[in-house]
Design an enzyme around this catalytic site. Structure first.
Site, PDB file in Angstrom:
ATOM      1  N   GLY A 159       0.712  -1.250   0.018  1.00  0.00           N
ATOM      2  CA  GLY A 159       0.104   0.001   0.041  1.00  0.00           C
ATOM      3  C   GLY A 159       0.706   1.335  -0.070  1.00  0.00           C
ATOM      4  O   GLY A 159       0.486   2.376   0.614  1.00  0.00           O
ATOM      5  N   LEU A 160       2.021   1.242  -0.735  1.00  0.00           N
ATOM      6  CA  LEU A 160       2.786   2.399  -0.915  1.00  0.00           C
ATOM      7  C   LEU A 160       3.070   3.044   0.355  1.00  0.00           C
ATOM      8  O   LEU A 160       2.985   4.314   0.395  1.00  0.00           O
ATOM      9  CB  LEU A 160       2.296   3.351  -1.777  1.00  0.00           C
ATOM     10  CG  LEU A 160       1.951   2.677  -3.347  1.00  0.00           C
ATOM     11  CD1 LEU A 160       1.447   4.015  -4.260  1.00  0.00           C
ATOM     12  CD2 LEU A 160       3.132   2.215  -3.877  1.00  0.00           C
TER      13      LEU A 160
ATOM     14  N   ASN B 256      11.420   7.231  -7.214  1.00  0.00           N
ATOM     15  CA  ASN B 256      10.228   6.469  -7.863  1.00  0.00           C
ATOM     16  C   ASN B 256       8.924   7.440  -7.229  1.00  0.00           C
ATOM     17  O   ASN B 256       8.778   7.511  -5.854  1.00  0.00           O
ATOM     18  CB  ASN B 256      10.230   5.197  -7.449  1.00  0.00           C
ATOM     19  CG  ASN B 256       9.134   4.535  -7.970  1.00  0.00           C
ATOM     20  OD1 ASN B 256       7.785   4.700  -7.621  1.00  0.00           O
ATOM     21  ND2 ASN B 256       9.224   3.098  -8.938  1.00  0.00           N
TER      22      ASN B 256
ATOM     23  N   ASN C 138       5.839   5.408 -11.061  1.00  0.00           N
ATOM     24  CA  ASN C 138       5.175   4.211 -10.828  1.00  0.00           C
ATOM     25  C   ASN C 138       3.565   4.601 -11.311  1.00  0.00           C
ATOM     26  O   ASN C 138       3.116   5.166 -10.719  1.00  0.00           O
ATOM     27  CB  ASN C 138       5.280   3.845  -9.419  1.00  0.00           C
ATOM     28  CG  ASN C 138       4.279   2.848  -8.846  1.00  0.00           C
ATOM     29  OD1 ASN C 138       3.867   2.047  -9.866  1.00  0.00           O
ATOM     30  ND2 ASN C 138       4.275   2.421  -7.648  1.00  0.00           N
TER      31      ASN C 138
ATOM     32  N   CYS D 161      -1.025   2.626  -9.861  1.00  0.00           N
ATOM     33  CA  CYS D 161      -1.867   3.031  -8.696  1.00  0.00           C
ATOM     34  C   CYS D 161      -2.956   3.849  -9.301  1.00  0.00           C
ATOM     35  O   CYS D 161      -3.269   4.303 -10.419  1.00  0.00           O
ATOM     36  CB  CYS D 161      -0.741   4.361  -7.956  1.00  0.00           C
ATOM     37  SG  CYS D 161       0.519   4.733  -8.703  1.00  0.00           S
TER      38      CYS D 161
ATOM     39  N   ASN E 296       5.914  -3.884 -13.384  1.00  0.00           N
ATOM     40  CA  ASN E 296       5.605  -4.174 -12.041  1.00  0.00           C
ATOM     41  C   ASN E 296       4.891  -5.714 -11.784  1.00  0.00           C
ATOM     42  O   ASN E 296       4.954  -6.482 -12.505  1.00  0.00           O
ATOM     43  CB  ASN E 296       4.546  -3.097 -11.700  1.00  0.00           C
ATOM     44  CG  ASN E 296       4.741  -2.438 -10.275  1.00  0.00           C
ATOM     45  OD1 ASN E 296       4.751  -3.234  -9.416  1.00  0.00           O
ATOM     46  ND2 ASN E 296       4.864  -1.215 -10.018  1.00  0.00           N
TER      47      ASN E 296
ATOM     48  N   GLY F  58      10.890 -11.455 -11.727  1.00  0.00           N
ATOM     49  CA  GLY F  58      11.323 -12.733 -11.384  1.00  0.00           C
ATOM     50  C   GLY F  58      12.873 -12.963 -11.580  1.00  0.00           C
ATOM     51  O   GLY F  58      13.224 -14.343 -11.767  1.00  0.00           O
TER      52      GLY F  58
ATOM     53  N   GLY G 144      14.118  -7.627  -7.953  1.00  0.00           N
ATOM     54  CA  GLY G 144      13.085  -7.325  -6.690  1.00  0.00           C
ATOM     55  C   GLY G 144      13.155  -8.273  -5.524  1.00  0.00           C
ATOM     56  O   GLY G 144      13.920  -8.184  -4.687  1.00  0.00           O
TER      57      GLY G 144
HETATM   58  C1  LIG Z   1       7.321  -6.124  -1.159  1.00  0.00           C
HETATM   59  C2  LIG Z   1       7.446  -5.163  -2.470  1.00  0.00           C
HETATM   60  C3  LIG Z   1       7.111  -3.871  -2.578  1.00  0.00           C
HETATM   61  C4  LIG Z   1       7.073  -3.301  -3.622  1.00  0.00           C
HETATM   62  N1  LIG Z   1       7.088  -1.762  -3.652  1.00  0.00           N
HETATM   63  C5  LIG Z   1       7.171  -0.932  -4.872  1.00  0.00           C
HETATM   64  C6  LIG Z   1       7.012   0.382  -4.985  1.00  0.00           C
HETATM   65  O1  LIG Z   1       6.786   0.800  -3.872  1.00  0.00           O
HETATM   66  N2  LIG Z   1       7.053   1.014  -6.046  1.00  0.00           N
HETATM   67  C7  LIG Z   1       7.073   0.335  -7.414  1.00  0.00           C
HETATM   68  O2  LIG Z   1       7.093   0.650  -8.509  1.00  0.00           O
HETATM   69  N3  LIG Z   1       7.276  -1.147  -7.155  1.00  0.00           N
HETATM   70  C8  LIG Z   1       7.298  -1.794  -6.058  1.00  0.00           C
HETATM   71  N4  LIG Z   1       7.245  -3.350  -6.048  1.00  0.00           N
HETATM   72  C9  LIG Z   1       7.732  -4.064  -7.359  1.00  0.00           C
HETATM   73  C10 LIG Z   1       8.999  -4.323  -7.650  1.00  0.00           C
HETATM   74  O3  LIG Z   1       9.919  -3.049  -7.789  1.00  0.00           O
HETATM   75  C11 LIG Z   1       9.103  -4.928  -8.940  1.00  0.00           C
HETATM   76  O4  LIG Z   1       8.595  -4.572 -10.162  1.00  0.00           O
HETATM   77  C12 LIG Z   1       8.106  -6.251  -9.046  1.00  0.00           C
HETATM   78  O5  LIG Z   1       8.254  -6.895  -7.779  1.00  0.00           O
HETATM   79  C13 LIG Z   1       8.738  -7.505  -9.985  1.00  0.00           C
HETATM   80  O6  LIG Z   1      10.144  -7.794  -9.920  1.00  0.00           O
HETATM   81  P1  LIG Z   1      10.772  -9.071  -8.897  1.00  0.00           P
HETATM   82  O7  LIG Z   1       9.797 -10.156  -9.400  1.00  0.00           O
HETATM   83  O8  LIG Z   1      12.034  -8.937  -9.348  1.00  0.00           O
HETATM   84  O9  LIG Z   1      10.296  -8.648  -7.610  1.00  0.00           O
HETATM   85  C14 LIG Z   1       7.334  -3.871  -4.916  1.00  0.00           C
HETATM   86  C15 LIG Z   1       7.610  -5.270  -4.901  1.00  0.00           C
HETATM   87  C16 LIG Z   1       7.695  -5.828  -3.801  1.00  0.00           C
HETATM   88  C17 LIG Z   1       7.897  -7.527  -3.837  1.00  0.00           C
END
Ligand SMILES: Cc1cc2nc3c(=O)[nH]c(=O)nc-3n(C[C@H](O)[C@H](O)[C@H](O)COP(=O)(O)O)c2cc1C
Length: 319
Positions: A88-89, A115, A144, A147, A208, A260, A281
């Site tokens: 929830g940001l 961001n 981002n 939202c 995302n 991933g 991520g």
């Molecule tokens: C716990 C968590 C918090 C995240 N918070 C944000 C965020 O605040 N802003 C955003 O643009 N992406 C956010 N993401 C998305 C990640 O930056 C990324 O785009 C997404 O997890 C896919 O990559 P990954 O599979 O390597 O995790 C979040 C991801 C996770 C798992």
């Protein structure tokens, strides 16, 4: 503490250049830490958990105009080959971020990417203008778009016209390179990619998390308080790769792949499909050094195939 200058040279094989260009931005490594999964980078670097010389940049967690407490727990749950979150940001708001968090990011031996997310286009513009005032030491500004638009509740990233409006507004008030992070939760991501590229995006981050849910059937309840959340981790890599492929075909705007990635081989899949760089991520939750390890593995693979840089591999796939 992070390694001293020159450590990058020592950590990767001779003759390999990990540097890469994302539009106007030169990065020291093609692997960045993704927003929301690595704090501001100061925490991990301060505890000596990662050599940030091997990392192309740290993308800070999304910042909004006002502080946000985020959603009530449980807001994270493990799933097969990934995790679901609905944080929830949560963030301290732009004022405190610029005052307290950004100075630490500027001191890191890697790029600082901020961001932002807003409730409407004016909000994004306001935030971008605030970042512009503090732009010293900032590498790029990431938007981002996953939202909800307060005026009708649909994510900005789901509507080409709304997404383009946000990007055009931000471009008016900033001189920073603008990276636009797209959501895969759309029918045709290429339409959004083209719209934001035409509006002036300097790079696309693709993408995302993927909307999903997890259920505790005995309790007849969802695992997350919000019901639905964003799926991340290896489970979404095929989706992210497909999204990158569609964006690369649709526009010349540089693409940063995300979704991933847990190894150098995973990252190179995105590069041969046409990505200029990648973000990592969820893998950082399992190992805070993941981004650096993935960069090191990329260097090893480059040696194996006799390439001097990832530019030689970019977009070389034959479909
Ligand atoms: C716990 C968590 C918090 C995240 N918070 C944000 C965020 O605040 N802003 C955003 O643009 N992406 C956010 N993401 C998305 C990640 O930056 C990324 O785009 C997404 O997890 C896919 O990559 P990954 O599979 O390597 O995790 C979040 C991801 C996770 C798992």
């Amino acid at each position: 503490m992070s390694a001293p200058a020159g450590a990058l040279d020592a950590a990767i094989p001779a003759g390999v250049d990990l540097g890469c260009d994302v539009g106007p931005v030169r990065l020291q490594s093609p692997v960045l830490a993704a927003s929301g999964t690595f704090g501001s980078g100061v925490e991990a670097a301060g505890h000596g958990l990662i050599d940030l010389h091997l990392v192309g940049g740290v993308v800070a967690k999304t910042v909004t105009r006002e502080p946000r407490a985020g959603n009530d727990p449980p807001r994270m749950t493990e799933t097969p080959a990934g995790m679901l979150n609905s944080i929830g940001l949560q963030n301290p708001g732009i004022d405190r971020f610029l005052e307290v968090v950004l100075p630490g990011m500027r001191a890191l031996p890697t790029g600082a990417i901020l961001n932002i997310a807003g409730a409407d286009a004016a909000d994004y513009e306001h935030l971008a203008a605030r970042v512009e005032e503090a732009r010293d030491g900032v590498t790029a500004l990431e938007l981002n778009l996953s939202c909800p638009n307060v005026s009708h509740g649909l994510d900005f990233g789901r509507e080409p016209a709304q997404a383009a409006k946000v990007v055009a507004g931000v471009k008016r008030v900033t001189t920073l390179p603008v990276w636009v992070k797209l959501t895969p939760n759309v029918t045709r991501i290429a339409d959004i990619a083209v719209a934001v590229a035409d509006a002036g995006a300097d790079a696309l981050v693709v993408g995302n998390t993927v909307l999903g849910t997890a259920i505790d059937w005995r309790r007849r309840r969802p695992m997350l308080t919000t019901g639905f959340g964003g799926l991340s981790g290896p489970a979404i890599r095929p989706i992210a790769l497909r999204c990158v492929a569609e964006c690369v075909r649709a526009t010349d705007c540089p693409v940063i792949g995300c979704g991933g990635i847990t190894s150098g081989d995973d990252a190179l899949e995105f590069i041969v499909v046409g990505a200029h760089a990648v973000q990592v991520g969820t893998a950082s939750f399992a190992a805070p050094s993941a981004a650096a390890g993935i960069a090191r593995e990329i260097a090893e693979r480059l040696v194996e195939v006799g390439a001097a840089s990832i530019a030689e591999l970019r977009g070389t796939i034959r479909w």
